[in-house]
Design a protein around this motif. Structure first.
Motif, PDB file in Angstrom:
ATOM      1  N   ASN A  37      33.895  81.309  45.804  1.00  0.00           N
ATOM      2  CA  ASN A  37      33.385  81.157  44.440  1.00  0.00           C
ATOM      3  C   ASN A  37      33.661  79.761  43.904  1.00  0.00           C
ATOM      4  OD1 ASN A  37      32.454  83.763  44.373  1.00  0.00           O
ATOM      5  ND2 ASN A  37      34.368  84.578  43.577  1.00  0.00           N
ATOM      6  N   LYS A  38      34.170  78.918  44.758  1.00  0.00           N
ATOM      7  CA  LYS A  38      34.505  77.557  44.368  1.00  0.00           C
ATOM      8  C   LYS A  38      33.222  76.789  44.033  1.00  0.00           C
ATOM      9  CE  LYS A  38      36.624  73.501  46.443  1.00  0.00           C
ATOM     10  NZ  LYS A  38      37.251  72.985  47.652  1.00  0.00           N
ATOM     11  N   PRO A  39      33.190  76.080  42.908  1.00  0.00           N
ATOM     12  CA  PRO A  39      31.978  75.320  42.571  1.00  0.00           C
ATOM     13  C   PRO A  39      31.757  74.173  43.547  1.00  0.00           C
ATOM     14  CG  PRO A  39      33.731  74.820  41.023  1.00  0.00           C
ATOM     15  CD  PRO A  39      34.227  75.944  41.896  1.00  0.00           C
ATOM     16  N   SER A  40      30.500  73.849  43.748  1.00  0.00           N
ATOM     17  CA  SER A  40      30.195  72.780  44.695  1.00  0.00           C
ATOM     18  C   SER A  40      30.662  71.435  44.135  1.00  0.00           C
ATOM     19  CB  SER A  40      28.701  72.735  44.985  1.00  0.00           C
ATOM     20  OG  SER A  40      27.983  72.506  43.794  1.00  0.00           O
ATOM     21  N   TYR A  41      30.936  70.508  45.034  1.00  0.00           N
ATOM     22  CA  TYR A  41      31.461  69.205  44.648  1.00  0.00           C
ATOM     23  C   TYR A  41      30.378  68.370  43.979  1.00  0.00           C
ATOM     24  CZ  TYR A  41      33.365  64.521  44.956  1.00  0.00           C
ATOM     25  OH  TYR A  41      33.806  63.262  44.655  1.00  0.00           O
ATOM     26  N   VAL A  42      30.732  67.733  42.868  1.00  0.00           N
ATOM     27  CA  VAL A  42      29.833  66.816  42.168  1.00  0.00           C
ATOM     28  C   VAL A  42      30.501  65.451  42.195  1.00  0.00           C
ATOM     29  CG1 VAL A  42      28.663  66.311  40.001  1.00  0.00           C
ATOM     30  CG2 VAL A  42      29.034  68.676  40.677  1.00  0.00           C
ATOM     31  N   SER A  43      29.776  64.475  42.722  1.00  0.00           N
ATOM     32  CA  SER A  43      30.364  63.148  42.888  1.00  0.00           C
ATOM     33  C   SER A  43      30.622  62.499  41.525  1.00  0.00           C
ATOM     34  CB  SER A  43      29.447  62.253  43.719  1.00  0.00           C
ATOM     35  OG  SER A  43      28.266  61.989  43.005  1.00  0.00           O
ATOM     36  N   LYS A  44      31.443  61.488  41.550  1.00  0.00           N
ATOM     37  CA  LYS A  44      31.817  60.785  40.320  1.00  0.00           C
ATOM     38  C   LYS A  44      30.590  60.163  39.668  1.00  0.00           C
ATOM     39  CE  LYS A  44      35.209  57.432  38.670  1.00  0.00           C
ATOM     40  NZ  LYS A  44      36.276  56.512  39.067  1.00  0.00           N
ATOM     41  N   ALA A  45      29.689  59.596  40.478  1.00  0.00           N
ATOM     42  CA  ALA A  45      28.472  58.976  39.951  1.00  0.00           C
ATOM     43  C   ALA A  45      27.591  60.022  39.267  1.00  0.00           C
ATOM     44  CB  ALA A  45      27.704  58.283  41.065  1.00  0.00           C
ATOM     45  N   GLU A  46      27.477  61.198  39.884  1.00  0.00           N
ATOM     46  CA  GLU A  46      26.688  62.271  39.284  1.00  0.00           C
ATOM     47  C   GLU A  46      27.306  62.739  37.970  1.00  0.00           C
ATOM     48  OE1 GLU A  46      23.778  63.898  39.966  1.00  0.00           O
ATOM     49  OE2 GLU A  46      23.424  62.303  41.427  1.00  0.00           O
ATOM     50  N   ARG A  47      28.625  62.848  37.933  1.00  0.00           N
ATOM     51  CA  ARG A  47      29.295  63.256  36.686  1.00  0.00           C
ATOM     52  C   ARG A  47      29.038  62.254  35.585  1.00  0.00           C
ATOM     53  NH1 ARG A  47      33.967  64.763  40.170  1.00  0.00           N
ATOM     54  NH2 ARG A  47      34.687  62.657  39.784  1.00  0.00           N
ATOM     55  N   GLU A  48      29.057  60.953  35.923  1.00  0.00           N
ATOM     56  CA  GLU A  48      28.788  59.925  34.923  1.00  0.00           C
ATOM     57  C   GLU A  48      27.358  60.016  34.417  1.00  0.00           C
ATOM     58  OE1 GLU A  48      29.814  56.209  36.720  1.00  0.00           O
ATOM     59  OE2 GLU A  48      31.977  56.558  36.542  1.00  0.00           O
ATOM     60  N   LYS A  49      26.402  60.259  35.325  1.00  0.00           N
ATOM     61  CA  LYS A  49      25.000  60.405  34.918  1.00  0.00           C
ATOM     62  C   LYS A  49      24.828  61.594  33.977  1.00  0.00           C
ATOM     63  CE  LYS A  49      22.789  58.477  39.033  1.00  0.00           C
ATOM     64  NZ  LYS A  49      21.951  58.810  40.209  1.00  0.00           N
ATOM     65  N   LEU A  50      25.456  62.705  34.321  1.00  0.00           N
ATOM     66  CA  LEU A  50      25.353  63.899  33.485  1.00  0.00           C
ATOM     67  C   LEU A  50      25.976  63.672  32.114  1.00  0.00           C
ATOM     68  CD1 LEU A  50      26.164  66.685  36.096  1.00  0.00           C
ATOM     69  CD2 LEU A  50      23.954  66.171  35.076  1.00  0.00           C
ATOM     70  N   ALA A  51      27.112  62.992  32.084  1.00  0.00           N
ATOM     71  CA  ALA A  51      27.772  62.715  30.810  1.00  0.00           C
ATOM     72  C   ALA A  51      26.908  61.789  29.949  1.00  0.00           C
ATOM     73  CB  ALA A  51      29.135  62.087  31.054  1.00  0.00           C
ATOM     74  N   GLU A  52      26.271  60.816  30.589  1.00  0.00           N
ATOM     75  CA  GLU A  52      25.414  59.890  29.844  1.00  0.00           C
ATOM     76  C   GLU A  52      24.181  60.604  29.311  1.00  0.00           C
ATOM     77  OE1 GLU A  52      23.045  55.787  30.773  1.00  0.00           O
ATOM     78  OE2 GLU A  52      25.080  56.011  31.576  1.00  0.00           O
ATOM     79  N   GLN A  53      23.615  61.504  30.085  1.00  0.00           N
ATOM     80  CA  GLN A  53      22.457  62.262  29.624  1.00  0.00           C
ATOM     81  C   GLN A  53      22.831  63.141  28.440  1.00  0.00           C
ATOM     82  OE1 GLN A  53      21.010  64.472  32.959  1.00  0.00           O
ATOM     83  NE2 GLN A  53      19.989  62.705  33.905  1.00  0.00           N
ATOM     84  N   GLU A  54      23.994  63.756  28.495  1.00  0.00           N
ATOM     85  CA  GLU A  54      24.435  64.598  27.388  1.00  0.00           C
ATOM     86  C   GLU A  54      24.676  63.780  26.126  1.00  0.00           C
ATOM     87  OE1 GLU A  54      27.815  66.803  28.600  1.00  0.00           O
ATOM     88  OE2 GLU A  54      26.690  67.998  30.060  1.00  0.00           O
ATOM     89  N   SER A  55      25.192  62.573  26.275  1.00  0.00           N
ATOM     90  CA  SER A  55      25.453  61.742  25.101  1.00  0.00           C
ATOM     91  C   SER A  55      24.159  61.187  24.528  1.00  0.00           C
ATOM     92  CB  SER A  55      26.417  60.612  25.454  1.00  0.00           C
ATOM     93  OG  SER A  55      25.795  59.731  26.377  1.00  0.00           O
ATOM     94  N   ASN A  56      23.132  61.015  25.326  1.00  0.00           N
ATOM     95  CA  ASN A  56      21.857  60.490  24.846  1.00  0.00           C
ATOM     96  C   ASN A  56      21.007  61.558  24.156  1.00  0.00           C
ATOM     97  OD1 ASN A  56      22.401  57.943  25.761  1.00  0.00           O
ATOM     98  ND2 ASN A  56      21.280  58.178  27.686  1.00  0.00           N
ATOM     99  N   GLU A  57      21.250  62.816  24.398  1.00  0.00           N
ATOM    100  CA  GLU A  57      20.481  63.879  23.746  1.00  0.00           C
ATOM    101  C   GLU A  57      20.813  63.917  22.258  1.00  0.00           C
ATOM    102  OE1 GLU A  57      21.332  67.515  25.697  1.00  0.00           O
ATOM    103  OE2 GLU A  57      20.316  66.933  27.555  1.00  0.00           O
ATOM    104  N   PRO A  58      19.806  64.188  21.434  1.00  0.00           N
ATOM    105  CA  PRO A  58      20.107  64.267  19.995  1.00  0.00           C
ATOM    106  C   PRO A  58      20.999  65.469  19.696  1.00  0.00           C
ATOM    107  CG  PRO A  58      17.845  64.917  20.444  1.00  0.00           C
ATOM    108  CD  PRO A  58      18.426  64.406  21.725  1.00  0.00           C
ATOM    109  N   GLN A  59      22.007  65.209  18.896  1.00  0.00           N
ATOM    110  CA  GLN A  59      22.968  66.266  18.581  1.00  0.00           C
ATOM    111  C   GLN A  59      22.491  67.020  17.346  1.00  0.00           C
ATOM    112  OE1 GLN A  59      26.735  64.412  18.173  1.00  0.00           O
ATOM    113  NE2 GLN A  59      26.844  63.794  20.320  1.00  0.00           N
ATOM    114  N   GLU A  60      22.616  68.337  17.410  1.00  0.00           N
ATOM    115  CA  GLU A  60      22.210  69.177  16.276  1.00  0.00           C
ATOM    116  C   GLU A  60      23.320  69.166  15.219  1.00  0.00           C
ATOM    117  OE1 GLU A  60      21.190  73.067  17.511  1.00  0.00           O
ATOM    118  OE2 GLU A  60      19.866  72.371  19.110  1.00  0.00           O
ATOM    119  N   ILE A  61      22.916  69.159  13.967  1.00  0.00           N
ATOM    120  CA  ILE A  61      23.889  69.178  12.880  1.00  0.00           C
ATOM    121  C   ILE A  61      24.204  70.618  12.557  1.00  0.00           C
ATOM    122  CG2 ILE A  61      24.325  68.545  10.482  1.00  0.00           C
ATOM    123  CD1 ILE A  61      22.298  66.277  10.872  1.00  0.00           C
TER     124      ILE A  61
END
Length: 63
Positions: A37-61
């Motif tokens: 049940n261990k989650p698959s490995y996500v590389s550091k570069a992929e984590r950074e891309k995902l974090a950047e995409q989340e920060s670029n999405e408009p945040q709901e108030i």
């Protein structure tokens, strides 16, 4: 007399090798059946891309 003792050991060793071979095979097939049940490995570069995409999405108030 000595030859008889050696053949006895050879038979035991041969049987042991065969048994351990099948035990290893059974262990491998059993391991494939029970997936981790261990989650698959996500590389550091992929984590950074995902974090950047989340920060670029408009945040709901929230009120």
């Amino acid at each position: 007399m000595r030859d008889l003792k050696l053949t006895g050991y050879l038979i035991v060793n041969r049987r042991k090798k065969i048994v351990t071979k099948f035990q290893k095979k059974d262990k491998r097939t059993n391991a494939k059946l029970h997936k981790s049940n261990k989650p698959s490995y996500v590389s550091k570069a992929e984590r950074e891309k995902l974090a950047e995409q989340e920060s670029n999405e408009p945040q709901e108030i929230q009120e």
